[in-house]
Design a protein around this motif. Structure first.
Motif, PDB file in Angstrom:
ATOM      1  N   PRO A 116       0.850  -1.211   0.000  1.00 62.62           N
ATOM      2  CA  PRO A 116       0.000   0.000   0.000  1.00 62.62           C
ATOM      3  C   PRO A 116       0.880   1.253   0.000  1.00 62.62           C
ATOM      4  N   ALA A 117       1.323   1.664  -1.170  1.00 63.00           N
ATOM      5  CA  ALA A 117       2.346   2.700  -1.291  1.00 63.00           C
ATOM      6  C   ALA A 117       1.948   4.008  -0.603  1.00 63.00           C
ATOM      7  N   ARG A 118       0.738   4.488  -0.864  1.00 64.23           N
ATOM      8  CA  ARG A 118       0.324   5.772  -0.296  1.00 64.23           C
ATOM      9  C   ARG A 118       0.268   5.726   1.227  1.00 64.23           C
ATOM     10  N   LYS A 119      -0.257   4.642   1.756  1.00 66.52           N
ATOM     11  CA  LYS A 119      -0.333   4.507   3.210  1.00 66.52           C
ATOM     12  C   LYS A 119       1.055   4.457   3.822  1.00 66.52           C
ATOM     13  N   MET A 120       1.968   3.749   3.181  1.00 65.39           N
ATOM     14  CA  MET A 120       3.335   3.642   3.694  1.00 65.39           C
ATOM     15  C   MET A 120       4.022   5.004   3.682  1.00 65.39           C
ATOM     16  N   LYS A 121       3.839   5.754   2.611  1.00 62.61           N
ATOM     17  CA  LYS A 121       4.460   7.077   2.537  1.00 62.61           C
ATOM     18  C   LYS A 121       3.869   8.022   3.578  1.00 62.61           C
ATOM     19  N   SER A 122       2.574   7.901   3.825  1.00 62.18           N
ATOM     20  CA  SER A 122       1.949   8.734   4.853  1.00 62.18           C
ATOM     21  C   SER A 122       2.484   8.400   6.235  1.00 62.18           C
ATOM     22  N   LEU A 123       2.683   7.117   6.516  1.00 60.16           N
ATOM     23  CA  LEU A 123       3.188   6.699   7.826  1.00 60.16           C
ATOM     24  C   LEU A 123       4.600   7.206   8.078  1.00 60.16           C
ATOM     25  N   VAL A 124       5.478   7.077   7.080  1.00 57.50           N
ATOM     26  CA  VAL A 124       6.856   7.544   7.278  1.00 57.50           C
ATOM     27  C   VAL A 124       6.883   9.070   7.376  1.00 57.50           C
ATOM     28  N   PHE A 125       5.994   9.739   6.677  1.00 58.00           N
ATOM     29  CA  PHE A 125       5.895  11.198   6.757  1.00 58.00           C
ATOM     30  C   PHE A 125       5.498  11.631   8.170  1.00 58.00           C
ATOM     31  N   ILE A 126       4.571  10.908   8.787  1.00 57.42           N
ATOM     32  CA  ILE A 126       4.131  11.211  10.151  1.00 57.42           C
ATOM     33  C   ILE A 126       5.263  10.959  11.136  1.00 57.42           C
ATOM     34  N   LEU A 127       5.954   9.826  10.993  1.00 56.95           N
ATOM     35  CA  LEU A 127       7.071   9.513  11.899  1.00 56.95           C
ATOM     36  C   LEU A 127       8.147  10.590  11.821  1.00 56.95           C
ATOM     37  N   ALA A 128       8.496  10.999  10.611  1.00 57.89           N
ATOM     38  CA  ALA A 128       9.513  12.038  10.446  1.00 57.89           C
ATOM     39  C   ALA A 128       9.054  13.363  11.055  1.00 57.89           C
ATOM     40  N   ALA A 129       7.754  13.679  10.950  1.00 57.29           N
ATOM     41  CA  ALA A 129       7.224  14.911  11.535  1.00 57.29           C
ATOM     42  C   ALA A 129       7.343  14.907  13.051  1.00 57.29           C
ATOM     43  N   VAL A 130       7.059  13.772  13.677  1.00 57.35           N
ATOM     44  CA  VAL A 130       7.172  13.666  15.135  1.00 57.35           C
ATOM     45  C   VAL A 130       8.624  13.877  15.570  1.00 57.35           C
ATOM     46  N   ILE A 131       9.565  13.263  14.860  1.00 53.80           N
ATOM     47  CA  ILE A 131      10.977  13.407  15.204  1.00 53.80           C
ATOM     48  C   ILE A 131      11.428  14.856  15.027  1.00 53.80           C
ATOM     49  N   ALA A 132      10.998  15.501  13.938  1.00 57.66           N
ATOM     50  CA  ALA A 132      11.344  16.916  13.726  1.00 57.66           C
ATOM     51  C   ALA A 132      10.786  17.792  14.837  1.00 57.66           C
ATOM     52  N   GLY A 133       9.580  17.461  15.321  1.00 51.91           N
ATOM     53  CA  GLY A 133       8.991  18.222  16.421  1.00 51.91           C
ATOM     54  C   GLY A 133       9.790  18.090  17.703  1.00 51.91           C
ATOM     55  N   ILE A 134      10.346  16.904  17.964  1.00 51.75           N
ATOM     56  CA  ILE A 134      11.200  16.710  19.142  1.00 51.75           C
ATOM     57  C   ILE A 134      12.441  17.596  19.039  1.00 51.75           C
ATOM     58  N   ALA A 135      13.035  17.644  17.838  1.00 56.40           N
ATOM     59  CA  ALA A 135      14.185  18.525  17.631  1.00 56.40           C
ATOM     60  C   ALA A 135      13.801  19.984  17.877  1.00 56.40           C
ATOM     61  N   GLY A 136      12.596  20.381  17.444  1.00 60.41           N
ATOM     62  CA  GLY A 136      12.134  21.743  17.674  1.00 60.41           C
ATOM     63  C   GLY A 136      12.006  22.065  19.151  1.00 60.41           C
ATOM     64  N   ALA A 137      11.502  21.120  19.932  1.00 60.93           N
ATOM     65  CA  ALA A 137      11.375  21.327  21.382  1.00 60.93           C
ATOM     66  C   ALA A 137      12.742  21.475  22.022  1.00 60.93           C
ATOM     67  N   LEU A 138      13.697  20.653  21.614  1.00 65.28           N
ATOM     68  CA  LEU A 138      15.062  20.762  22.138  1.00 65.28           C
ATOM     69  C   LEU A 138      15.662  22.119  21.808  1.00 65.28           C
ATOM     70  N   PHE A 139      15.450  22.577  20.589  1.00 66.08           N
ATOM     71  CA  PHE A 139      15.993  23.872  20.163  1.00 66.08           C
ATOM     72  C   PHE A 139      15.369  25.014  20.963  1.00 66.08           C
ATOM     73  N   ALA A 140      14.053  24.989  21.103  1.00 69.83           N
ATOM     74  CA  ALA A 140      13.363  26.073  21.810  1.00 69.83           C
ATOM     75  C   ALA A 140      13.824  26.169  23.257  1.00 69.83           C
ATOM     76  N   SER A 141      13.921  25.031  23.935  1.00 75.62           N
ATOM     77  CA  SER A 141      14.314  25.032  25.338  1.00 75.62           C
ATOM     78  C   SER A 141      15.769  25.449  25.500  1.00 75.62           C
ATOM     79  N   TYR A 142      16.605  25.090  24.542  1.00 75.54           N
ATOM     80  CA  TYR A 142      18.029  25.438  24.653  1.00 75.54           C
ATOM     81  C   TYR A 142      18.256  26.922  24.413  1.00 75.54           C
ATOM     82  N   ILE A 143      17.667  27.464  23.349  1.00 73.91           N
ATOM     83  CA  ILE A 143      17.878  28.872  23.010  1.00 73.91           C
ATOM     84  C   ILE A 143      17.122  29.786  23.969  1.00 73.91           C
ATOM     85  N   ALA A 144      15.992  29.292  24.526  1.00 71.42           N
ATOM     86  CA  ALA A 144      15.128  30.037  25.447  1.00 71.42           C
ATOM     87  C   ALA A 144      14.366  31.164  24.759  1.00 71.42           C
TER      88      ALA A 144
END
Length: 288
Positions: free
Chosen positions: A177-205
């Motif tokens: 199921p190509a479309r479903k697989m691409k959507s799932l990896v897109f969501i996983l990557a978005a969650v990881i990017a959001g974690i990086a954003g939280a780390l950046f925000a807390s570090y820079i203040a």
């Protein structure tokens, strides 16, 4: 020492971002320029959660992850219908939309004034105030994401995703199921990017919308092109190279009004040269 710790923290944060983007671009073959959008959502969710609502850092990360799951789930279904250059254009539009919301929704985000006074993470009652402590936290997150990437790369899902990357129509004929697989990896990557954003925000203040524009997505895209597509080590190497470059220019002593344009010229030249002479990047497994 603090200078080196600061660089180390930035290496870790951008390494996490590069790994997340490499899942989408390297593994799945989707030319995404939406990374800055999810990076910004994670950063603002953490900043607002901690400053306005008094949430714990890790609860704020979960809030950002939830928002990114919703956003990526909705957008991913739309993007999965597109390929190649069209995918890149539409995904860049998402970064522009999120940037515009962050800039203009002043009642929530304070617009161009940004959010300041973002506290450091607190673990078992101890605030990670020192650079060394924060570096250890960021290094732990980078190691965890790196391990996840390696596991994902070797999993049956990862192998199927690479099949979709090489020939989506054939993969569909084989029952993937190509479309479903691409959507799932897109969501996983978005969650990881959001974690990086939280780390950046807390570090820079302090954060403002200028950090999360489409130029940031292009910068992250450059990191994985230079480091190497579908390579976890390449993503980290690319982050180290491109984060180090402004520091090298600083030591050269170029005037401030000259250093920024020179930096952009070097980024562009490096990207063109890599595409011509080393299209797989330093450690990449595939051509763009």
């Amino acid at each position: 020492m603090e200078y080196l710790l600061n660089l180390g923290i930035l290496f870790c944060i951008y390494g996490v971002l590069a790994l997340s983007l490499n899942m989408v671009v390297g593994m799945a073959g989707m030319l995404s320029l939406a990374a800055a959008a999810f990076y910004g959502i994670g950063a603002y969710a953490a900043a607002l959660g901690m400053t306005a609502f008094g949430l714990n850092f890790f609860v704020a990360i979960a809030l950002g992850a939830g928002l990114n799951i919703i956003a990526a789930g909705a957008v991913g279904k739309i993007l999965s219908r597109w390929r190649g250059d069209y995918y890149a254009i539409v995904s860049a539009g998402l970064s522009i939309i999120v940037f515009s919301i962050l800039l203009n929704w002043r009642e929530l985000t304070r617009g161009p004034l940004g959010i300041f006074g973002i506290p450091k993470p607190v673990i078992f009652g101890h605030a990670l105030e020192s650079g060394a402590e924060y570096f250890i936290l960021c290094l732990f997150v980078l190691a965890a994401v790196f391990a996840l990437y390696e596991w994902f790369d070797r999993s049956s899902f990862g192998r199927a995703l690479k099949a979709v990357r090489e020939d989506e129509q054939l993969a569909g004929v084989l029952g993937y199921p190509a479309r479903k697989m691409k959507s799932l990896v897109f969501i996983l990557a978005a969650v990881i990017a959001g974690i990086a954003g939280a780390l950046f925000a807390s570090y820079i203040a302090f954060i403002d919308p200028s950090t999360f524009n489409v130029q940031t997505s292009i910068f992250l895209f450059t990191i994985i092109i230079i480091g190497g597509l579908a390579s976890s080590k390449g993503a980290i190497l690319g982050a180290i190279v491109l984060i180090s470059l402004p520091e090298i220019l600083r030591f050269i002593g170029l005037p401030g009004q000259v250093a920024a344009p020179v930096q952009q010229i070097i980024y562009g030249a490096a990207l063109v040269l890599m595409m011509i002479f080393k299209p797989k990047g330093f450690l990449g497994k595939y051509r763009m």
